[in-house]
Design a protein around this motif. Structure first.
Motif, PDB file in Angstrom:
ATOM      1  N   ARG A 152       0.815  -1.215   0.000  1.00 58.99           N
ATOM      2  CA  ARG A 152       0.000   0.000   0.000  1.00 58.99           C
ATOM      3  C   ARG A 152       0.845   1.261   0.000  1.00 58.99           C
ATOM      4  NH1 ARG A 152      -4.252  -0.652   4.717  1.00 58.99           N
ATOM      5  NH2 ARG A 152      -5.220   1.092   3.624  1.00 58.99           N
ATOM      6  N   PHE A 153       2.166   1.095  -0.121  1.00 60.35           N
ATOM      7  CA  PHE A 153       3.078   2.236  -0.173  1.00 60.35           C
ATOM      8  C   PHE A 153       3.899   2.193  -1.453  1.00 60.35           C
ATOM      9  CE2 PHE A 153       2.565   2.244   4.470  1.00 60.35           C
ATOM     10  CZ  PHE A 153       2.503   3.612   4.724  1.00 60.35           C
ATOM     11  N   LEU A 154       3.973   3.296  -2.152  1.00 56.99           N
ATOM     12  CA  LEU A 154       4.965   3.435  -3.205  1.00 56.99           C
ATOM     13  C   LEU A 154       6.302   3.733  -2.543  1.00 56.99           C
ATOM     14  CD1 LEU A 154       3.042   5.520  -5.902  1.00 56.99           C
ATOM     15  CD2 LEU A 154       3.409   3.053  -5.818  1.00 56.99           C
ATOM     16  N   LEU A 155       7.385   3.291  -3.175  1.00 54.57           N
ATOM     17  CA  LEU A 155       8.700   3.426  -2.559  1.00 54.57           C
ATOM     18  C   LEU A 155       9.039   4.894  -2.297  1.00 54.57           C
ATOM     19  CD1 LEU A 155      10.957   1.605  -1.569  1.00 54.57           C
ATOM     20  CD2 LEU A 155      12.099   1.899  -3.765  1.00 54.57           C
ATOM     21  N   GLY A 156       8.561   5.783  -3.160  1.00 60.13           N
ATOM     22  CA  GLY A 156       8.808   7.213  -2.958  1.00 60.13           C
ATOM     23  C   GLY A 156       8.189   7.707  -1.660  1.00 60.13           C
ATOM     24  N   ASP A 157       6.983   7.231  -1.352  1.00 62.34           N
ATOM     25  CA  ASP A 157       6.329   7.604  -0.093  1.00 62.34           C
ATOM     26  C   ASP A 157       7.098   7.049   1.103  1.00 62.34           C
ATOM     27  OD1 ASP A 157       4.298   8.879  -1.483  1.00 62.34           O
ATOM     28  OD2 ASP A 157       3.086   7.058  -1.596  1.00 62.34           O
ATOM     29  N   VAL A 158       7.591   5.814   0.948  1.00 66.72           N
ATOM     30  CA  VAL A 158       8.374   5.202   2.023  1.00 66.72           C
ATOM     31  C   VAL A 158       9.628   6.029   2.301  1.00 66.72           C
ATOM     32  CG1 VAL A 158       9.743   3.177   2.682  1.00 66.72           C
ATOM     33  CG2 VAL A 158       7.530   2.878   1.562  1.00 66.72           C
ATOM     34  N   LEU A 159      10.331   6.428   1.241  1.00 68.41           N
ATOM     35  CA  LEU A 159      11.558   7.196   1.409  1.00 68.41           C
ATOM     36  C   LEU A 159      11.271   8.573   1.992  1.00 68.41           C
ATOM     37  CD1 LEU A 159      13.394   6.267  -1.925  1.00 68.41           C
ATOM     38  CD2 LEU A 159      13.817   5.364   0.370  1.00 68.41           C
ATOM     39  N   HIS A 160      10.141   9.179   1.568  1.00 71.17           N
ATOM     40  CA  HIS A 160       9.799  10.512   2.062  1.00 71.17           C
ATOM     41  C   HIS A 160       9.418  10.479   3.541  1.00 71.17           C
ATOM     42  CE1 HIS A 160       8.081  14.485   2.370  1.00 71.17           C
ATOM     43  NE2 HIS A 160       6.892  13.974   2.686  1.00 71.17           N
ATOM     44  N   LEU A 161       8.392   9.692   3.865  1.00 74.02           N
ATOM     45  CA  LEU A 161       7.941   9.610   5.258  1.00 74.02           C
ATOM     46  C   LEU A 161       8.978   8.928   6.143  1.00 74.02           C
ATOM     47  CD1 LEU A 161       4.134   8.772   4.925  1.00 74.02           C
ATOM     48  CD2 LEU A 161       5.146  10.842   5.886  1.00 74.02           C
ATOM     49  N   GLY A 162       9.655   7.917   5.563  1.00 74.03           N
ATOM     50  CA  GLY A 162      10.693   7.236   6.332  1.00 74.03           C
ATOM     51  C   GLY A 162      11.847   8.161   6.661  1.00 74.03           C
ATOM     52  N   GLY A 163      12.201   9.037   5.701  1.00 76.35           N
ATOM     53  CA  GLY A 163      13.271  10.002   5.948  1.00 76.35           C
ATOM     54  C   GLY A 163      12.907  10.982   7.048  1.00 76.35           C
ATOM     55  N   ILE A 164      11.666  11.491   6.997  1.00 75.74           N
ATOM     56  CA  ILE A 164      11.193  12.385   8.054  1.00 75.74           C
ATOM     57  C   ILE A 164      11.176  11.657   9.394  1.00 75.74           C
ATOM     58  CG2 ILE A 164       9.191  13.688   8.891  1.00 75.74           C
ATOM     59  CD1 ILE A 164       8.515  14.306   5.980  1.00 75.74           C
ATOM     60  N   SER A 165      10.672  10.416   9.380  1.00 80.89           N
ATOM     61  CA  SER A 165      10.608   9.633  10.613  1.00 80.89           C
ATOM     62  C   SER A 165      11.996   9.403  11.185  1.00 80.89           C
ATOM     63  CB  SER A 165       9.938   8.278  10.349  1.00 80.89           C
ATOM     64  OG  SER A 165       8.617   8.444   9.899  1.00 80.89           O
ATOM     65  N   LEU A 166      12.962   9.077  10.322  1.00 74.59           N
ATOM     66  CA  LEU A 166      14.319   8.808  10.790  1.00 74.59           C
ATOM     67  C   LEU A 166      14.928  10.048  11.433  1.00 74.59           C
ATOM     68  CD1 LEU A 166      16.547   6.692  10.906  1.00 74.59           C
ATOM     69  CD2 LEU A 166      17.361   7.513   8.686  1.00 74.59           C
ATOM     70  N   PHE A 167      14.677  11.208  10.836  1.00 74.35           N
ATOM     71  CA  PHE A 167      15.179  12.466  11.394  1.00 74.35           C
ATOM     72  C   PHE A 167      14.583  12.723  12.774  1.00 74.35           C
ATOM     73  CE2 PHE A 167      14.369  17.100  11.859  1.00 74.35           C
ATOM     74  CZ  PHE A 167      15.683  17.516  12.014  1.00 74.35           C
ATOM     75  N   LEU A 168      13.267  12.534  12.892  1.00 76.70           N
ATOM     76  CA  LEU A 168      12.592  12.759  14.172  1.00 76.70           C
ATOM     77  C   LEU A 168      12.972  11.690  15.202  1.00 76.70           C
ATOM     78  CD1 LEU A 168       9.004  13.773  12.959  1.00 76.70           C
ATOM     79  CD2 LEU A 168      10.953  15.237  13.513  1.00 76.70           C
ATOM     80  N   VAL A 169      13.139  10.447  14.740  1.00 77.66           N
ATOM     81  CA  VAL A 169      13.538   9.358  15.641  1.00 77.66           C
ATOM     82  C   VAL A 169      14.907   9.650  16.254  1.00 77.66           C
ATOM     83  CG1 VAL A 169      14.308   6.949  15.707  1.00 77.66           C
ATOM     84  CG2 VAL A 169      12.152   7.526  14.619  1.00 77.66           C
ATOM     85  N   ALA A 170      15.828  10.163  15.452  1.00 79.03           N
ATOM     86  CA  ALA A 170      17.169  10.457  15.951  1.00 79.03           C
ATOM     87  C   ALA A 170      17.121  11.471  17.088  1.00 79.03           C
ATOM     88  CB  ALA A 170      18.046  10.976  14.812  1.00 79.03           C
ATOM     89  N   ALA A 192      -5.753   5.315   7.430  1.00 83.37           N
ATOM     90  CA  ALA A 192      -4.609   6.078   6.926  1.00 83.37           C
ATOM     91  C   ALA A 192      -3.581   6.317   8.024  1.00 83.37           C
ATOM     92  CB  ALA A 192      -5.089   7.415   6.354  1.00 83.37           C
ATOM     93  N   ALA A 193      -4.062   6.605   9.240  1.00 86.28           N
ATOM     94  CA  ALA A 193      -3.144   6.818  10.364  1.00 86.28           C
ATOM     95  C   ALA A 193      -2.385   5.541  10.695  1.00 86.28           C
ATOM     96  CB  ALA A 193      -3.925   7.307  11.579  1.00 86.28           C
ATOM     97  N   ALA A 194      -3.050   4.400  10.573  1.00 79.64           N
ATOM     98  CA  ALA A 194      -2.397   3.115  10.847  1.00 79.64           C
ATOM     99  C   ALA A 194      -1.236   2.888   9.890  1.00 79.64           C
ATOM    100  CB  ALA A 194      -3.409   1.982  10.738  1.00 79.64           C
ATOM    101  N   LYS A 195      -1.428   3.218   8.606  1.00 78.35           N
ATOM    102  CA  LYS A 195      -0.356   3.055   7.623  1.00 78.35           C
ATOM    103  C   LYS A 195       0.875   3.866   8.015  1.00 78.35           C
ATOM    104  CE  LYS A 195      -1.213   3.526   3.309  1.00 78.35           C
ATOM    105  NZ  LYS A 195      -1.719   4.142   2.060  1.00 78.35           N
ATOM    106  N   VAL A 196       0.662   5.129   8.373  1.00 83.08           N
ATOM    107  CA  VAL A 196       1.783   6.000   8.725  1.00 83.08           C
ATOM    108  C   VAL A 196       2.422   5.542  10.034  1.00 83.08           C
ATOM    109  CG1 VAL A 196       2.475   8.375   9.230  1.00 83.08           C
ATOM    110  CG2 VAL A 196       0.726   7.934   7.508  1.00 83.08           C
ATOM    111  N   ALA A 197       1.598   5.113  10.995  1.00 81.48           N
ATOM    112  CA  ALA A 197       2.129   4.637  12.276  1.00 81.48           C
ATOM    113  C   ALA A 197       3.046   3.435  12.067  1.00 81.48           C
ATOM    114  CB  ALA A 197       0.977   4.276  13.218  1.00 81.48           C
ATOM    115  N   VAL A 198       2.627   2.504  11.214  1.00 85.68           N
ATOM    116  CA  VAL A 198       3.450   1.319  10.939  1.00 85.68           C
ATOM    117  C   VAL A 198       4.762   1.721  10.289  1.00 85.68           C
ATOM    118  CG1 VAL A 198       3.627  -0.753   9.520  1.00 85.68           C
ATOM    119  CG2 VAL A 198       1.547  -0.318  10.812  1.00 85.68           C
TER     120      VAL A 198
END
Length: 365
Positions: free
Chosen positions: A105-123, A232-238
């Motif tokens: 349910r995710f395009l790789l571009g969305d994964v890289l975008h949201l994942g990049g933001i998440s990684l920055f915030l996680v750090a 939609a929130a569940a997708k982003v949370a995962v």
């Protein structure tokens, strides 16, 4: 020759027979997971039909909450008989399978975008939460290794991080049980508090999902907390939680090196092998499915089927969350680890909520 044949024959039969027995032992618990999950779905749909047909205004309560509540009631009244326990424990497998399938349910571009933001915030969140948890541990005079386990569990991925860190830092079984009990109790509380706070603050699906993925400890609870808000929130949370999970090897390695330097844990040999062993492999499965979906390997009907399979896997997961939570056992572990965990969780929730507000304003979510 006869002796050799007679000694090997039972071994050849023991393999497949033992495997079949292990599979059959899972059946009762799996059926219980299905029954609890489907009961939650049935209650949600029944209430929706009744209120609609009678023109009654009633808030829709997601099947996720019903499944968890039913599981909690069963676990804390009649309990889970031994015959069901092996199958119920498979909820972690269904969680990982659901996450892998969710990659469709995710395009790789969305994964890289949201994942990049998440990684920055996680750090940022990791640095602050680990520091704060250790200050709390000293203030409440907890044993140092118990504090380390609570810090890892709160900052990364709950029980999984504690289990991974325990042998790496040579912690006592008692310390691990205290830390796990505190994390489980706080995870159960987050299921009911996070959606209420999210709605009161009118968070968007993406902002809330990002917050749940950054702040809730266990992957199962983070997924459930997101699903209680919206699909939609569940997708982003995962996705946000999976980003946190990917760092588990590095954090556990750092703690292992620290305690080894103090002569209180085994030396780490091959660091690359250590990281690979601790790395959650389902993250790679999630990325692979996302890549295949991006490359249009799957047809639309196949993507729909994968998404439905993901929802069914999560349904079993949510049933397992309730069934494995024994409130009486959690209450036996003492108040200090719980107090440290609770204060730390509130701190982490506030910090990550502030980070999400900032990301929502300055970064395109």
């Amino acid at each position: 020759m006869a002796t050799s044949l007679s000694s090997t024959q039972p071994l050849s039969l023991a393999g497949p027979i033992g495997f079949v027995r292990r599979i059959l032992a899972l059946v009762p618990g799996l059926l219980l997971l299905v029954a609890v999950g489907y009961a939650g779905k049935f209650i949600e749909q029944s209430i929706a039909r009744y209120t609609k047909s009678h023109h009654i205004t009633f808030p829709n309560i997601e099947y996720v909450l019903w499944a968890i509540v039913i599981g909690l009631v069963i676990a804390n009244t009649v309990g889970i008989p031994r015959v069901f326990q092996a199958g119920v424990a498979t909820y972690e497998f269904w969680l990982k399978a659901g996450i892998v399938l969710l990659g469709s349910r995710f395009l790789l571009g969305d994964v890289l975008h949201l994942g990049g933001i998440s990684l920055f915030l996680v750090a940022i969140a990791l640095t602050l939460s680990l520091t704060f948890m250790h200050l709390l541990g000293r203030t409440f005079k907890l044993k140092p290794k118990l504090t380390s386990l609570l810090a890892v569990g709160s900052a990364i991925c709950g029980v999984s991080a504690i289990i991974a860190a325990k042998p790496a830092i040579d912690a006592d079984d008692e310390d691990a049980s205290y830390a796990i009990a505190a994390i489980l109790a706080l995870g159960a509380i987050s299921l009911f508090t996070f959606p209420l706070i999210g709605h009161s603050l009118h968070l968007s699906d993406k902002a809330y999902g990002l917050w749940a993925g950054l702040a809730v400890d266990n992957t199962a609870e983070a997924t459930a907390a997101g699903a209680l808000y919206s699909d939609a929130a569940a997708k982003v949370a995962v996705l946000a939680k999976t980003t946190r999970n990917a760092l588990i090897g590095f954090i556990v390695l750092a703690y292992a090196l620290y305690w080894a330097s103090r002569g209180q844990a085994k030396e780490v040999g091959n660091k690359a092998v250590f990281l690979w062993r601790k790395f959650p492999k389902f993250v790679l499965g999630f990325l692979l499915i996302s890549l295949l979906a991006t490359l249009a390997v799957f047809t639309k009907p196949q993507l729909t089927s994968l998404a439905n399979l993901s929802r069914w896997a999560f349904l079993l997961t949510f049933a397992g969350v309730g069934l494995r939570t024994n409130l009486r056992e959690l209450g036996k572990q003492g108040w200090r680890p719980f107090a440290v965990g609770a204060i730390g969780e509130v701190f982490i929730a506030l910090v990550t909520l502030g980070l999400v507000f900032g990301a929502d304003r300055f970064l395109p979510l």
